[in-house]
Design an enzyme around this catalytic site. Structure first.
Site, PDB file in Angstrom:
ATOM      1  N   GLU A  46       0.828  -1.210   0.000  1.00  0.00           N
ATOM      2  CA  GLU A  46       0.000   0.000   0.000  1.00  0.00           C
ATOM      3  C   GLU A  46       0.864   1.262   0.000  1.00  0.00           C
ATOM      4  O   GLU A  46       0.514   2.247  -0.663  1.00  0.00           O
ATOM      5  CB  GLU A  46      -0.955  -0.001   1.199  1.00  0.00           C
ATOM      6  CG  GLU A  46      -2.037  -1.062   1.136  1.00  0.00           C
ATOM      7  CD  GLU A  46      -3.001  -0.881  -0.025  1.00  0.00           C
ATOM      8  OE1 GLU A  46      -3.018   0.215  -0.631  1.00  0.00           O
ATOM      9  OE2 GLU A  46      -3.732  -1.838  -0.340  1.00  0.00           O
ATOM     10  N   CYS A 201     -13.962   1.315 -15.311  1.00  0.00           N
ATOM     11  CA  CYS A 201     -14.534   2.644 -15.071  1.00  0.00           C
ATOM     12  C   CYS A 201     -13.405   3.663 -14.932  1.00  0.00           C
ATOM     13  O   CYS A 201     -13.295   4.392 -13.943  1.00  0.00           O
ATOM     14  CB  CYS A 201     -15.406   2.617 -13.818  1.00  0.00           C
ATOM     15  SG  CYS A 201     -16.479   4.058 -13.611  1.00  0.00           S
ATOM     16  N   CYS A 208     -17.841   1.323 -20.678  1.00  0.00           N
ATOM     17  CA  CYS A 208     -19.159   1.027 -20.126  1.00  0.00           C
ATOM     18  C   CYS A 208     -19.768  -0.238 -20.713  1.00  0.00           C
ATOM     19  O   CYS A 208     -20.532  -0.941 -20.041  1.00  0.00           O
ATOM     20  CB  CYS A 208     -20.098   2.215 -20.341  1.00  0.00           C
ATOM     21  SG  CYS A 208     -19.595   3.714 -19.457  1.00  0.00           S
ATOM     22  N   CYS A 211     -18.914  -3.139 -18.551  1.00  0.00           N
ATOM     23  CA  CYS A 211     -19.048  -2.915 -17.108  1.00  0.00           C
ATOM     24  C   CYS A 211     -20.111  -3.828 -16.514  1.00  0.00           C
ATOM     25  O   CYS A 211     -21.242  -3.886 -17.031  1.00  0.00           O
ATOM     26  CB  CYS A 211     -19.409  -1.459 -16.836  1.00  0.00           C
ATOM     27  SG  CYS A 211     -19.638  -1.101 -15.069  1.00  0.00           S
ATOM     28  N   CYS A 217     -26.141   1.648 -13.309  1.00  0.00           N
ATOM     29  CA  CYS A 217     -25.284   2.827 -13.151  1.00  0.00           C
ATOM     30  C   CYS A 217     -26.094   4.108 -13.356  1.00  0.00           C
ATOM     31  O   CYS A 217     -26.712   4.308 -14.422  1.00  0.00           O
ATOM     32  CB  CYS A 217     -24.136   2.767 -14.160  1.00  0.00           C
ATOM     33  SG  CYS A 217     -23.064   4.223 -14.121  1.00  0.00           S
TER      34      CYS A 217
END
Length: 299
Positions: A46, A201, A208, A211, A217
Site C-alpha cells: 500500500e 470505469c 461502459c 461494465c 449505473c
C-alpha cells in the site's frame, strides 16, 4: 450525506461475482503472499502503490520483501539503505515513512502490524485509506476502503457524476452504506470497486459496454452527462523541481555509502536556483544530509 436514492444494491453487488472471475492476478492478492508476509506485505504494497502504477510497483515490492520480509528486518536498516532500495519508485519520502513505521511496529507492537484502524493511524506515513486497507485486506475486517478509483465508481454508479468531487468523509459513509454484511464479501466488494475503477470505469475513456454494473449505473441511466473534470492536474515533470530533486537523489544513491562534493551535485543543471532549491528541499525532507561541503544520503 449519502443520497436518498441510489441504484439497486444487488446491481452493485454483481461486482463481487465479476471480481472473482476478472480481477488481475497481482502478488498481494495471492494467498501465498499473505501466508509468507502477512499484514506487513499488505502494508508495504500500500505504501508503494500510492500515486504509482501497479506495473512499476511489482518488481520493487518483490525485491523489498525479499530483503526485508518483516518490520523488524526493515527497522534494523539505515535510512540510506532504505532510500537506495527504493530506487526510482518515486516520492521517496514514502520510503522514510515506511522505515519509521517499521520501527514503530517493532517498538510498540512487538513486530506485528496492528489490526486496529486507530493503532494503524498512529504509525508514520499512514492515512485513513492505508489504515483501512490493511485492516480489510490483511485482516479481513469490515470497513469501507476508498481510493481514487473507488471514488470514481461511486460518483458514476451511485451519484450520476462523470468525475468525483473533492475527497470527503461522505465517500466513506456512502461506501459503508453499500458494503455487504459478511466480512469476506465486504472485503471483496472493496477490492472489486477499486478494480472496476482501475480497469473498466477509468477516468478518460470508461469501457461502459463491458461494465458489470452498467444496467444499474446512475451515470449511464442519465446519458453519461459531462459534469466536469474537477481533478487537480499535476504539473509537467520535465524541467520541474521534482525532476531536479530526483536527479540529485539519484546521484546520492549511486555514490552511497560515500558522500559527494556538494558542488558536483547537478553541476550542469541549467537553472542554478532550481538546483539549490532541490538540494535544500532534500535536506529539509530528511532525504539528504549536508556535512560542510559534502552531501550524502541520511545515515
Amino acid at each position: 450525506m449519502p443520497p436518498t436514492s441510489r441504484p439497486d444494491p444487488p446491481g452493485l453487488l454483481r461486482l463481487i461475482e465479476w471480481y472473482r472471475g476478472s480481477a488481475r492476478d497481482l502478488p498481494w492478492r495471492r494467498p501465498a503472499f499473505h501466508d509468507e508476509f502477512g499484514a506487513w506485505g499488505t502494508l508495504v504494497s500500500e505504501f508503494m502503490l500510492q500515486q504509482t502504477p501497479v506495473t512499476r510497483v511489482i518488481p520493487h515490492l518483490e525485491a523489498w520483501l525479499t530483503r526485508w520480509p518483516t518490520p523488524r528486518a526493515l527497522a534494523a536498516a539505515s535510512p540510506a539503505e532504505v532510500l537506495q532500495q527504493w530506487s526510482n519508485l518515486g516520492y521517496p519520502r514514502r520510503a522514510l515513512w515506511l522505515h519509521r513505521a517499521a520501527i514503530e511496529v517493532s517498538d510498540r507492537h512487538d513486530g506485528v502490524v496492528p489490526r486496529d484502524v486507530d493503532a494503524l493511524l498512529r504509525l508514520s506515513g499512514i492515512g485513513d485509506y492505508t489504515a483501512r486497507a490493511v485492516a480489510v485486506f490483511a485482516y479481513g475486517d469490515r470497513h469501507p476502503v476508498v481510493d481514487t478509483n473507488t471514488r470514481r465508481v461511486l460518483a458514476r454508479a451511485v451519484l450520476g457524476q462523470a468525475q468525483p468531487g473533492a475527497p470527503s468523509r461522505t465517500d466513506l459513509d456512502l461506501m459503508s452504506s453499500l458494503l455487504p454484511e459478511q466480512d469476506e464479501d465486504a472485503a471483496t466488494f472493496n477490492a472489486a470497486a477499486m478494480e472496476l475503477g482501475a480497469t473498466v470505469c477509468v477516468s478518460r475513456a470508461p469501457r461502459c459496454d463491458s461494465c458489470p454494473v452498467r444496467d444499474s449505473c446512475a451515470w449511464v441511466a442519465a446519458g453519461r452527462p459531462d459534469t466536469g473534470d474537477v481533478r487537480r492536474r499535476q504539473a509537467a515533470f520535465e524541467g520541474s523541481d521534482r525532476q531536479a530533486r530526483g536527479a540529485a537523489l539519484r546521484t546520492l544513491r549511486q555514490a552511497a555509502p560515500e558522500a559527494v562534493p556538494l558542488a558536483s551535485v547537478l553541476r550542469e543543471w541549467p537553472d542554478a536556483l532550481q538546483r539549490d532549491r532541490a538540494i535544500d528541499s532534500l535536506i529539509a525532507d530528511g532525504l539528504a544530509e549536508a556535512d560542510g561541503e559534502l552531501l550524502s544520503l541520511p545515515r
